[in-house]
Design a protein around this motif. Structure first.
Motif, mmCIF file in Angstrom:
data_model
loop_
_atom_site.group_PDB
_atom_site.id
_atom_site.type_symbol
_atom_site.label_atom_id
_atom_site.label_comp_id
_atom_site.label_asym_id
_atom_site.label_seq_id
_atom_site.Cartn_x
_atom_site.Cartn_y
_atom_site.Cartn_z
ATOM 1 N N SER A 57 -11.802 5.421 9.240
ATOM 2 C CA SER A 57 -11.201 6.526 8.483
ATOM 3 C C SER A 57 -10.224 6.000 7.448
ATOM 4 O O SER A 57 -9.682 4.894 7.570
ATOM 5 C CB SER A 57 -10.478 7.496 9.429
ATOM 6 O OG SER A 57 -9.329 6.892 9.996
ATOM 7 N N TRP A 58 -10.031 6.803 6.433
ATOM 8 C CA TRP A 58 -9.015 6.566 5.403
ATOM 9 C C TRP A 58 -8.422 7.919 5.041
ATOM 10 O O TRP A 58 -9.125 8.942 4.997
ATOM 11 C CB TRP A 58 -9.625 5.936 4.153
ATOM 12 C CG TRP A 58 -8.684 5.926 2.965
ATOM 13 C CD1 TRP A 58 -7.815 4.950 2.619
ATOM 14 C CD2 TRP A 58 -8.523 6.961 1.985
ATOM 15 N NE1 TRP A 58 -7.111 5.290 1.504
ATOM 16 C CE2 TRP A 58 -7.531 6.528 1.077
ATOM 17 C CE3 TRP A 58 -9.116 8.212 1.800
ATOM 18 C CZ2 TRP A 58 -7.115 7.307 -0.005
ATOM 19 C CZ3 TRP A 58 -8.703 8.991 0.715
ATOM 20 C CH2 TRP A 58 -7.717 8.531 -0.178
ATOM 21 N N GLY A 59 -7.121 7.938 4.768
ATOM 22 C CA GLY A 59 -6.519 9.206 4.384
ATOM 23 C C GLY A 59 -5.097 9.034 3.898
ATOM 24 O O GLY A 59 -4.487 7.962 4.035
ATOM 25 N N GLN A 60 -4.592 10.103 3.320
ATOM 26 C CA GLN A 60 -3.214 10.135 2.826
ATOM 27 C C GLN A 60 -2.506 11.357 3.395
ATOM 28 O O GLN A 60 -3.085 12.439 3.472
ATOM 29 C CB GLN A 60 -3.184 10.188 1.297
ATOM 30 C CG GLN A 60 -3.729 8.946 0.625
ATOM 31 C CD GLN A 60 -3.689 9.031 -0.891
ATOM 32 O OE1 GLN A 60 -3.708 10.124 -1.461
ATOM 33 N NE2 GLN A 60 -3.636 7.890 -1.559
ATOM 34 N N ARG A 64 8.939 13.592 -5.991
ATOM 35 C CA ARG A 64 7.726 14.013 -5.291
ATOM 36 C C ARG A 64 7.738 13.444 -3.869
ATOM 37 O O ARG A 64 8.637 12.713 -3.486
ATOM 38 C CB ARG A 64 6.481 13.528 -6.041
ATOM 39 C CG ARG A 64 6.353 12.021 -6.165
ATOM 40 C CD ARG A 64 5.225 11.639 -7.106
ATOM 41 N NE ARG A 64 4.988 10.205 -7.161
ATOM 42 C CZ ARG A 64 5.663 9.360 -7.902
ATOM 43 N NH1 ARG A 64 6.673 9.806 -8.653
ATOM 44 N NH2 ARG A 64 5.377 8.069 -7.903
ATOM 45 N N TRP A 65 6.696 13.779 -3.139
ATOM 46 C CA TRP A 65 6.597 13.377 -1.740
ATOM 47 C C TRP A 65 6.528 11.870 -1.556
ATOM 48 O O TRP A 65 5.979 11.155 -2.392
ATOM 49 C CB TRP A 65 5.322 13.961 -1.117
ATOM 50 C CG TRP A 65 5.435 15.351 -0.635
ATOM 51 C CD1 TRP A 65 5.989 15.783 0.533
ATOM 52 C CD2 TRP A 65 4.959 16.519 -1.300
ATOM 53 N NE1 TRP A 65 5.890 17.146 0.622
ATOM 54 C CE2 TRP A 65 5.265 17.622 -0.486
ATOM 55 C CE3 TRP A 65 4.302 16.741 -2.511
ATOM 56 C CZ2 TRP A 65 4.941 18.915 -0.825
ATOM 57 C CZ3 TRP A 65 3.987 18.039 -2.860
ATOM 58 C CH2 TRP A 65 4.305 19.112 -2.028
ATOM 59 N N GLU A 66 7.081 11.425 -0.419
ATOM 60 C CA GLU A 66 6.702 10.109 0.068
ATOM 61 C C GLU A 66 5.236 10.179 0.497
ATOM 62 O O GLU A 66 4.812 11.132 1.152
ATOM 63 C CB GLU A 66 7.570 9.686 1.265
ATOM 64 C CG GLU A 66 9.016 9.440 0.916
ATOM 65 C CD GLU A 66 9.816 8.904 2.093
ATOM 66 O OE1 GLU A 66 10.959 8.481 1.863
ATOM 67 O OE2 GLU A 66 9.317 8.931 3.227
ATOM 68 N N LEU A 67 4.466 9.196 0.131
ATOM 69 C CA LEU A 67 3.032 9.196 0.399
ATOM 70 C C LEU A 67 2.709 8.102 1.409
ATOM 71 O O LEU A 67 3.124 6.956 1.252
ATOM 72 C CB LEU A 67 2.250 8.944 -0.893
ATOM 73 C CG LEU A 67 0.720 9.020 -0.794
ATOM 74 C CD1 LEU A 67 0.287 10.451 -0.507
ATOM 75 C CD2 LEU A 67 0.086 8.521 -2.088
ATOM 76 N N VAL A 68 1.985 8.471 2.451
ATOM 77 C CA VAL A 68 1.573 7.509 3.475
ATOM 78 C C VAL A 68 0.058 7.397 3.453
ATOM 79 O O VAL A 68 -0.654 8.394 3.623
ATOM 80 C CB VAL A 68 2.058 7.932 4.872
ATOM 81 C CG1 VAL A 68 1.525 6.965 5.928
ATOM 82 C CG2 VAL A 68 3.577 7.968 4.908
ATOM 83 N N GLU A 69 -0.424 6.195 3.218
ATOM 84 C CA GLU A 69 -1.865 5.925 3.175
ATOM 85 C C GLU A 69 -2.228 5.085 4.392
ATOM 86 O O GLU A 69 -1.568 4.081 4.674
ATOM 87 C CB GLU A 69 -2.218 5.201 1.877
ATOM 88 C CG GLU A 69 -3.707 4.976 1.672
ATOM 89 C CD GLU A 69 -3.982 4.428 0.270
ATOM 90 O OE1 GLU A 69 -4.124 5.227 -0.670
ATOM 91 O OE2 GLU A 69 -4.015 3.178 0.148
ATOM 92 N N GLN A 70 -3.294 5.493 5.068
ATOM 93 C CA GLN A 70 -3.613 4.825 6.331
ATOM 94 C C GLN A 70 -5.108 4.571 6.454
ATOM 95 O O GLN A 70 -5.929 5.437 6.148
ATOM 96 C CB GLN A 70 -3.126 5.669 7.512
ATOM 97 C CG GLN A 70 -3.224 4.962 8.845
ATOM 98 C CD GLN A 70 -2.511 5.695 9.966
ATOM 99 O OE1 GLN A 70 -2.569 5.288 11.110
ATOM 100 N NE2 GLN A 70 -1.823 6.778 9.649
ATOM 101 N N VAL A 71 -5.436 3.366 6.915
ATOM 102 C CA VAL A 71 -6.806 2.984 7.244
ATOM 103 C C VAL A 71 -6.874 2.756 8.748
ATOM 104 O O VAL A 71 -5.980 2.129 9.335
ATOM 105 C CB VAL A 71 -7.232 1.708 6.487
ATOM 106 C CG1 VAL A 71 -8.598 1.225 6.964
ATOM 107 C CG2 VAL A 71 -7.247 1.959 4.989
ATOM 108 N N ASN A 72 -7.941 3.264 9.375
ATOM 109 C CA ASN A 72 -8.074 3.143 10.821
ATOM 110 C C ASN A 72 -9.518 2.790 11.166
ATOM 111 O O ASN A 72 -10.460 3.366 10.623
ATOM 112 C CB ASN A 72 -7.702 4.460 11.505
ATOM 113 C CG ASN A 72 -7.562 4.312 13.011
ATOM 114 O OD1 ASN A 72 -6.489 4.039 13.498
ATOM 115 N ND2 ASN A 72 -8.654 4.496 13.759
ATOM 116 N N ILE A 73 -9.711 1.832 12.046
ATOM 117 C CA ILE A 73 -11.024 1.478 12.569
ATOM 118 C C ILE A 73 -10.937 1.539 14.084
ATOM 119 O O ILE A 73 -10.045 0.926 14.684
ATOM 120 C CB ILE A 73 -11.457 0.078 12.111
ATOM 121 C CG1 ILE A 73 -11.533 0.013 10.585
ATOM 122 C CG2 ILE A 73 -12.814 -0.289 12.719
ATOM 123 C CD1 ILE A 73 -11.811 -1.376 10.050
ATOM 124 N N GLY A 74 -11.843 2.304 14.701
ATOM 125 C CA GLY A 74 -11.769 2.507 16.137
ATOM 126 C C GLY A 74 -13.119 2.371 16.818
ATOM 127 O O GLY A 74 -14.172 2.546 16.206
#
Length: 1004
Positions: A638-641, A687-697
């Motif tokens: 997954s990838w998302g912000q 503007r918002w603090e932005l958190v970008e995350q990559v996950n492999i499960g």
């Protein structure tokens, strides 16, 4: 005539093709010509419909799936063999019938058929593509858990719980996958039955009478944990992005209990117990103190353990009654509970009365309209002690008890409290007697949900919620003989908060052969209102004279200037999500949320938060099916912000004030006119603090789920953090709020492993273990460093322990390096600058507070009518600044105060100056038996009116293995500086407790 021709033709075809003749033995010639659709419903063992189940004809290979009501329609003939399958259930074979069929699937050992809660809906575990963990509350509600966040301790990989205080009802710090912000904290978003809660305070804080100001209590302590059904933690951006601007620190979804199938159930839950301090600090006793004295005048001929004076065995009791029932058209659950807990420090307590009603009813044909209502009302009364975390080196009750000379007595020869006759050091028992702190908080959380089926597979949902709380805190310090508010004072702080939620959204489910689609689209609006007032009097009557000021503030004293505030902010959102499943093998989830917030600048009102995730269920592939050892196997990515909007209101706008200091004379020297001062520079681009995350499960179940679990890798990066940094040239203020180009990176591995070691009729044994690594790093910070972690100690005003700097982890420590003692007991520090002098320029950066590895181990056993459960938690690789030890340093012996034994035994010199150094930096590694429970269920076969009776004994925090010398290595005192969060400072924190309980659960 036509019918006869068809029959003859069919006979000829059968004669020409033996294979076809064999196939048609399952049906009559008449059915071959007709083939009416077969209809039915697929349900679980409890009668709940199962959507997405596969129904396949073994003769024609035609296939369909059940809709969201569990119903199906398949072109087949009566007598055909049907194969029904669904992940997590045993495959069923049935014979097609022209009558409406009702088929029941039974659960297999597979975990993938479990239904889990996700944002705005439910999914089977087989369909989940994000990183989430769901806990059943009945399995984790052990010991005394006032708030739901405490229940997560050691249960979810990547989630760390640290106490800001062990006081009953006090707040805790929840860290999901590290620390992602410098200013905005790390608290996740909590959602209760579909209502997102604000992370703002809902109870009033306490004033500072020279003993430190007390923080408000935990905003989650209003929920009765016995009412909770499940707790689901959404960890990665794919799972949390549907909550957009508030999902950067993770999301915790809480669902409460509803009626269950079958007859109504009346349940009485109770426990009583005793709590005591988890450990005592190792200070000198009276005999040791006399031996260590440098001045005989400091021997006051007494013998007192001052920790015993303020600590006590705290009695705790909890009673909960609930009634649940399900009817043909709906369900309901009602409960009422009472929790009383005396704190382990005298005069502290927490008392809560909670009532809850959950109701569900369906209307119109075939339950076309379903309406749900959830309502909780909670009344909390608390008493507190003078132990504010903003106090200096001499301002807290617990530090006074630890510093108190053990040769002093509690009372003098006249029976009054002994007067220490010292500035900045007082009899702790006397402090307790002159201080009175009472808080009442009433909170109501309720929402109404309606689901209307507009067409097959298409549903409209409406959700309206209100969260309202009022809090009043009355704090009094009576006239006293100390130098802390000696004339006495009274302050009443009031707080009101109201949150309103309005949501509309549509869901659409479509199944076409092996393809399954689910689409979600909606709108959300949430309004937050907060207001508060404060007033008080100074110079009040002596204790016991007249009317206490909390009942009549005007009885005596001089009124102080009242104050107040009111704030309002709004959040408007549009969101959507698509789930796609092909043949229960290939999965896709994509979501987008657009959030508009009044907290941000005119040029950046809206933020956009996308996510995408894919899954591959390898265990459904033909090349793995022959491997019987593999029950379940799924790969996810997954990838998302997500965003973080936890910043003060109005900071994008300029702020002004009028004052005579900046005024001028309008007519010579005759009239002074107030001038305007700019207090805050506007920034419409914030503007918002932005958190970008990559996950492999990877999820797996092996050997019929003898071994199951998941493995995760995550990389979570915070971008555009919001800081209050020095402003540029010609700015009207010295600082400005703005987004900077820094990065805060958290990455690590997580694992959750479980095993059904034994599963027989008489004996079951399950073990689960979880753990997570963490590596945190700050990059591209545009300033050289930021500080936090205010240190309390004599002569240490303005000294900070935490530093945020490029190339180091968040909240690293910054101090002198202590090398030991010379032959005279003098401190030896590293001379970093090699200039022969030790000063603040010689400070170094040390490893920080964030543990590199957290773990938990949980086991449940059942043998016939006995059950045994235990839980261990632990961490390694983190550090704490023991600010309490700093106040108990060796030179206390030279000032009529006590000292930690380890400094005396090290033969340190009493003339050593007090300095922040690595002498007070300690590892926070530990392993703890956090829960132990032994229960027995009485056999009640002869009592038809009583369903079950389970009695148990339980212990909480039974033992801790650690080298940390403070009360508790799992602590994080709030010591922020300039709004930057502090990490890993322990200062005179109200200790955690060790608790023993006896309880029972009775079901009628």
């Amino acid at each position: 005539m036509n019918k006869q021709i068809i029959l003859v033709a069919a006979a000829l075809l059968c004669a020409a093709s033996p294979a076809m003749a064999n196939a048609t033995t399952y049906r009559s010639f008449d059915q071959v010509a007709r083939q009416e659709p077969i209809k039915g419903i697929i349900v679980g063992a409890d009668g709940t419909p199962i959507p997405g189940a596969t129904v396949k004809s073994a003769i024609t290979n035609r296939v369909t799936t059940t809709d969201n009501r569990g119903q199906f329609s398949l072109q087949a003939a009566e007598g055909e063999k049907l194969v029904i399958s669904f992940i997590g259930y045993t495959t069923l074979e049935a014979t097609a019938s022209n009558t409406f069929m009702k088929l029941t699937l039974t659960e297999s050992n597979s975990k993938l058929g479990e239904v889990v809660v996700v944002g705005y809906g439910n999914q089977t575990k087989a369909d989940v593509t994000g990183a989430l963990t769901q806990l059943k509350a009945d399995n984790i509600r052990q010991g005394v858990n006032i708030s739901v966040d405490n229940m997560l301790q050691g249960r979810v990989s990547g989630v760390r719980i640290a106490q800001s205080s062990g006081e009953p009802g006090a707040g805790v710090d929840v860290f999901i996958r590290g620390v992602g912000s410098i200013r905005s904290g790390s608290t996740p978003l909590f959602v209760v039955d579909g209502v997102p809660l604000s992370n703002d305070n809902v109870s009033a804080g306490g004033p500072d009478f020279g003993l430190g100001s007390s923080e408000p209590k935990n905003p989650l302590n209003f929920l009765n944990t016995s009412d909770i059904e499940t707790v689901t933690v959404l960890k990665d951006a794919s799972a949390a992005a549907i909550y957009g601007a508030r999902g950067s620190n993770g999301v915790v979804l809480i669902t409460t209990k509803r009626g269950s199938k079958g007859n109504g159930t009346l349940t009485y839950d109770m426990y009583v117990g005793n709590a005591k301090v988890i450990k005592k600090l190792d200070v000198l006793d009276a005999a040791e103190y006399r031996k260590a004295l440098v001045d005989p005048a400091y021997d006051h001929k007494g013998n007192t353990d001052w920790q015993d004076v303020i600590f006590r065995n705290g009695f705790v009791q909890n009673h909960n009654i609930s009634f649940a029932k399900t009817t043909n058209t709906g369900a309901y659950m009602a409960s009422i509970s009472r929790l009383d807990q005396d704190g382990i420090v005298k005069n502290s307590s927490f008392k809560r009365t909670t009532a809850r009603l959950n109701a569900e009813e369906s209307f119109f044909d075939d339950k076309r309209l379903v309406v749900k209502m959830n309502l909780t009302a909670s009344d909390i009364n608390e008493t507190g002690i003078p132990n504010g975390n903003t106090a200096g080196s001499d301002g807290q009750l617990i530090i006074h008890a630890l510093m108190a000379n053990p040769t002093r007595s509690v009372y003098d020869s006249t029976g009054n409290y002994t007067n220490f006759n010292m500035n900045a050091h007082y009899n702790p028992a006397y402090l307790l007697s002159i201080y009175n702190d009472k808080t009442n908080t009433f909170r109501v959380l309720g929402n109404v949900e309606a689901a209307l089926r507009l067409a097959k597979g298409l549903n409209y949902r409406f959700n309206y919620g209100v969260d309202k709380s009022t809090s009043e805190r009355n704090t009094t310090i009576y006239p006293n003989i100390t130098d802390r508010t000696p004339l006495g004072a009274y302050v009443q702080n009031n707080l009101q908060s109201t949150t309103t939620l309005l949501e509309h959204y549509l869901t659409y489910n479509l199944a076409i052969n092996k393809h399954q689609f689910e689409a979600l689209g909606g709108f959300s609006y949430q309004q937050f209102k907060f207001s508060g007032t404060a007033f008080g009097v100074q110079g009040i009557s002596k204790q016991g004279q007249g009317v206490d000021p909390e009942y009549n503030p005007g009885y005596s004293g001089t009124p102080t200037t009242p104050s107040g505030y009111a704030q309002e902010n709004e959040l408007q959102s549009f969101f959507g999500r698509i789930n796609y499943n092909y043949d229960n093998r290939y999965l896709l989830t994509a979501s987008m949320r657009a959030d508009g917030s009044t907290r941000f600048g005119e040029n950046n009102k809206y933020g956009y938060f996308p996510s995408v995730a894919v899954g591959w269920t390898l265990s459904q592939e033909n090349f793995l099916k022959p491997i019987t050892a593999i029950e379940d196997l799924k790969l996810r990515a997954s990838w998302g912000q997500t965003g973080n909007q936890e910043v003060p209101n109005k900071i994008t706008q300029a702020s002004y004030s009028l004052s005579t200091g900046s005024g001028y004379y309008l007519y010579g020297d005759q009239k002074l006119v107030n001038g305007v001062t700019v207090n805050r520079t506007a920034n419409p681009d914030l503007r918002w603090e932005l958190v970008e995350q990559v996950n492999i499960g990877l999820d797996f179940g092996l050997w019929k789920n003898k071994l199951y679990g998941s493995l995760e890798y995550f990389n979570k990066t915070t971008k555009n953090p919001i800081l209050n940094i020095p402003s540029g040239p010609l700015s009207p203020t010295t600082t400005v709020w703005k987004n900077v180009d820094a990065l805060i990176v958290n990455k690590g591995f997580e694992f959750s492993l479980g095993s059904q070691i034994v599963r027989t009729q008489n004996f079951n044994w399950t073990v689960d273990v979880n753990g997570a690594t963490l590596k945190n790093n700050i990059k591209d910070l545009p300033v050289s460093e930021l500080y936090s972690g205010s240190i309390s100690g004599p002569g240490l005003s303005g000294v900070n322990a935490n530093i945020y700097k490029n190339g180091y982890e968040a909240g690293s420590f910054f101090m002198l390096k202590h090398l030991g003692y010379d032959k005279d007991g003098k401190d030896i520090f590293e001379d970093k600058n090699k200039d022969g002098a030790i000063n603040q320029l010689d400070r170094e950066i040390f490893k920080g507070a964030l543990p590199k590895f957290n773990f938990g181990l949980n086991s449940q056993m059942r043998y016939q009518d006995f059950d045994l459960a235990f839980s261990f938690i632990g961490q390694t690789g983190g550090y704490l600044v023991n600010n309490t030890a700093l106040d108990l340093n060796i030179n206390s012996l030279a000032s009529d105060r006590n000292v930690l034994r380890k400094y005396y035994e090290a033969k340190a010199s009493t003339t050593n100056p007090v300095q922040l150094s690595s002498l007070y930096l300690e590892k926070s590694d530990f392993i703890r038996l956090s829960n132990l429970r032994l229960g027995y269920t009485l056999p009640l076969s002869r009592l038809t009116w009583l369903k079950s009776l389970n009695i148990y004994v339980s212990a909480q925090n039974l033992f801790t293995i650690t080298k940390y010398s403070g009360y508790d290595p799992l602590v994080n005192t709030t010591k922020t500086v300039g709004g930057n969060q502090s990490l890993g400072v322990d200062y005179a924190t109200y200790p955690a407790s060790k608790t023993y309980l006896v309880g029972a659960t009775v079901k009628f």
